[in-house]
Design a protein around this motif. Structure first.
Motif, PDB file in Angstrom:
ATOM      1  N   ASP A  90      33.934  33.084  46.689  1.00 16.65           N
ATOM      2  CA  ASP A  90      32.983  32.378  45.829  1.00 16.65           C
ATOM      3  C   ASP A  90      32.866  32.994  44.440  1.00 16.65           C
ATOM      4  O   ASP A  90      32.696  32.289  43.452  1.00 16.65           O
ATOM      5  N   SER A  91      32.928  34.328  44.375  1.00 23.22           N
ATOM      6  CA  SER A  91      32.738  35.016  43.095  1.00 23.22           C
ATOM      7  C   SER A  91      33.938  35.912  42.801  1.00 23.22           C
ATOM      8  O   SER A  91      33.991  37.052  43.275  1.00 23.22           O
ATOM      9  N   PRO A  92      34.908  35.434  42.022  1.00 22.75           N
ATOM     10  CA  PRO A  92      36.101  36.238  41.717  1.00 22.75           C
ATOM     11  C   PRO A  92      35.782  37.601  41.109  1.00 22.75           C
ATOM     12  O   PRO A  92      36.520  38.563  41.320  1.00 22.75           O
ATOM     13  N   ALA A  93      34.681  37.705  40.377  1.00 22.57           N
ATOM     14  CA  ALA A  93      34.323  38.980  39.745  1.00 22.57           C
ATOM     15  C   ALA A  93      33.997  40.051  40.778  1.00 22.57           C
ATOM     16  O   ALA A  93      34.050  41.244  40.483  1.00 22.57           O
ATOM     17  N   HIS A  94      33.656  39.633  41.997  1.00 23.39           N
ATOM     18  CA  HIS A  94      33.288  40.574  43.051  1.00 23.39           C
ATOM     19  C   HIS A  94      34.419  40.766  44.061  1.00 23.39           C
ATOM     20  O   HIS A  94      34.167  41.076  45.224  1.00 23.39           O
ATOM     21  N   VAL A  95      35.640  40.603  43.612  1.00 18.58           N
ATOM     22  CA  VAL A  95      36.772  40.684  44.531  1.00 18.58           C
ATOM     23  C   VAL A  95      36.912  42.076  45.147  1.00 18.58           C
ATOM     24  O   VAL A  95      37.319  42.213  46.302  1.00 18.58           O
ATOM     25  N   ARG A  96      36.556  43.130  44.407  1.00 18.38           N
ATOM     26  CA  ARG A  96      36.667  44.478  44.975  1.00 18.38           C
ATOM     27  C   ARG A  96      35.740  44.633  46.181  1.00 18.38           C
ATOM     28  O   ARG A  96      36.155  45.134  47.233  1.00 18.38           O
ATOM     29  N   ASN A  97      34.480  44.217  46.035  1.00 17.91           N
ATOM     30  CA  ASN A  97      33.547  44.303  47.155  1.00 17.91           C
ATOM     31  C   ASN A  97      34.026  43.457  48.334  1.00 17.91           C
ATOM     32  O   ASN A  97      33.873  43.841  49.496  1.00 17.91           O
ATOM     33  N   TRP A  98      34.604  42.320  48.014  1.00 14.88           N
ATOM     34  CA  TRP A  98      35.126  41.424  49.051  1.00 14.88           C
ATOM     35  C   TRP A  98      36.274  42.090  49.807  1.00 14.88           C
ATOM     36  O   TRP A  98      36.323  42.054  51.042  1.00 14.88           O
ATOM     37  N   LEU A  99      37.176  42.738  49.091  1.00 16.77           N
ATOM     38  CA  LEU A  99      38.283  43.450  49.738  1.00 16.77           C
ATOM     39  C   LEU A  99      37.767  44.622  50.571  1.00 16.77           C
ATOM     40  O   LEU A  99      38.289  44.897  51.661  1.00 16.77           O
ATOM     41  N   MET A 100      36.739  45.308  50.069  1.00 13.66           N
ATOM     42  CA  MET A 100      36.170  46.422  50.824  1.00 13.66           C
ATOM     43  C   MET A 100      35.534  45.936  52.120  1.00 13.66           C
ATOM     44  O   MET A 100      35.589  46.623  53.148  1.00 13.66           O
ATOM     45  N   ARG A 101      34.945  44.761  52.089  1.00 12.20           N
ATOM     46  CA  ARG A 101      34.376  44.186  53.312  1.00 12.20           C
ATOM     47  C   ARG A 101      35.485  43.893  54.328  1.00 12.20           C
ATOM     48  O   ARG A 101      35.327  44.131  55.526  1.00 12.20           O
TER      49      ARG A 101
END
Length: 204
Positions: A90-101
């Motif tokens: 949903d939020s490309p800017a938060h891709v790092r947090n998404w990958l960490m999840r």
């Protein structure tokens, strides 16, 4: 499409490889730009995300699992999952947090498999140009000190700390992930925090 994450140390890269990476126009692109392009099917953009965030994901998963070998497998699996699902981000800017999840879930799955079979209870951020060399060195030494402190924690305390402080899990999410009561999570996390704060006292 296969995304291959290889933990390559900078000093063993060839000069040609280093020049190619430095000249790549996407190497300076923001995470949001890379994630948006990857969502549209740009393999190279996703590979740049893997280069950028792979080292942190590897160190983090190694601390959770207690195994460098397993962490390489977990990171590879995480990138494959990420590539398949990035269009749903949903939020490309938060891709790092998404990958960490994603890497957190993969590591937790491995821990659960271990328990089922064995019945047993292991980055440097990119430096801003305006930061002085002395500040960069100090930051890296602080990170090293944190990782060393975490290495001395019991495995259950270390996992709680990492899930809370690095992955941003809530107490309930940690409880669900590790299959322990919330009250136990609070106790383990409190002890881990006290220990890490004590070990980092010299850096205050």
């Amino acid at each position: 499409m296969v995304v291959r994450w290889r933990p390559i140390r900078p000093h063993v890269r060839s000069i040609r490889e280093a020049v190619i990476v430095d000249l790549d126009p996407l190497s300076e692109a923001a995470d949001a730009t890379l994630a948006a392009r990857a969502a549209d099917g740009d393999v190279h953009a996703f590979e740049m995300l893997a280069r950028r965030h792979g080292p942190l994901m590897r160190v983090y998963s190694a601390k959770l699992l207690g195994s460098d070998i397993e962490s390489d497998d977990v990171v590879q699996e995480s990138f494959l999952t990420g590539w398949r699902q990035i269009a749903e981000l949903d939020s490309p800017a938060h891709v790092r947090n998404w990958l960490m999840r994603i890497v957190t879930r993969k590591a937790i799955d491995r821990i659960r498999v271990r328990r089922d079979h064995d019945d047993i209870d292991q980055v440097n951020p990119p430096a801003h140009e305006s930061r002085s060399p002395e500040k960069i060195v100090e930051t890296r030494l602080q990170l090293d000190a944190v990782w060393e402190a975490l290495d001395r924690l019991p495995a259950d305390q270390r996992r709680c700390w990492l899930l809370r402080e690095t992955a941003g899990y809530s107490y309930q999410e940690i409880s669900d992930a590790l299959e322990i009561p919330v009250s136990t999570v609070r106790g383990l996390l409190a002890r881990a925090r006290r220990f890490v704060l004590h070990e980092m006292e010299a850096w205050r």
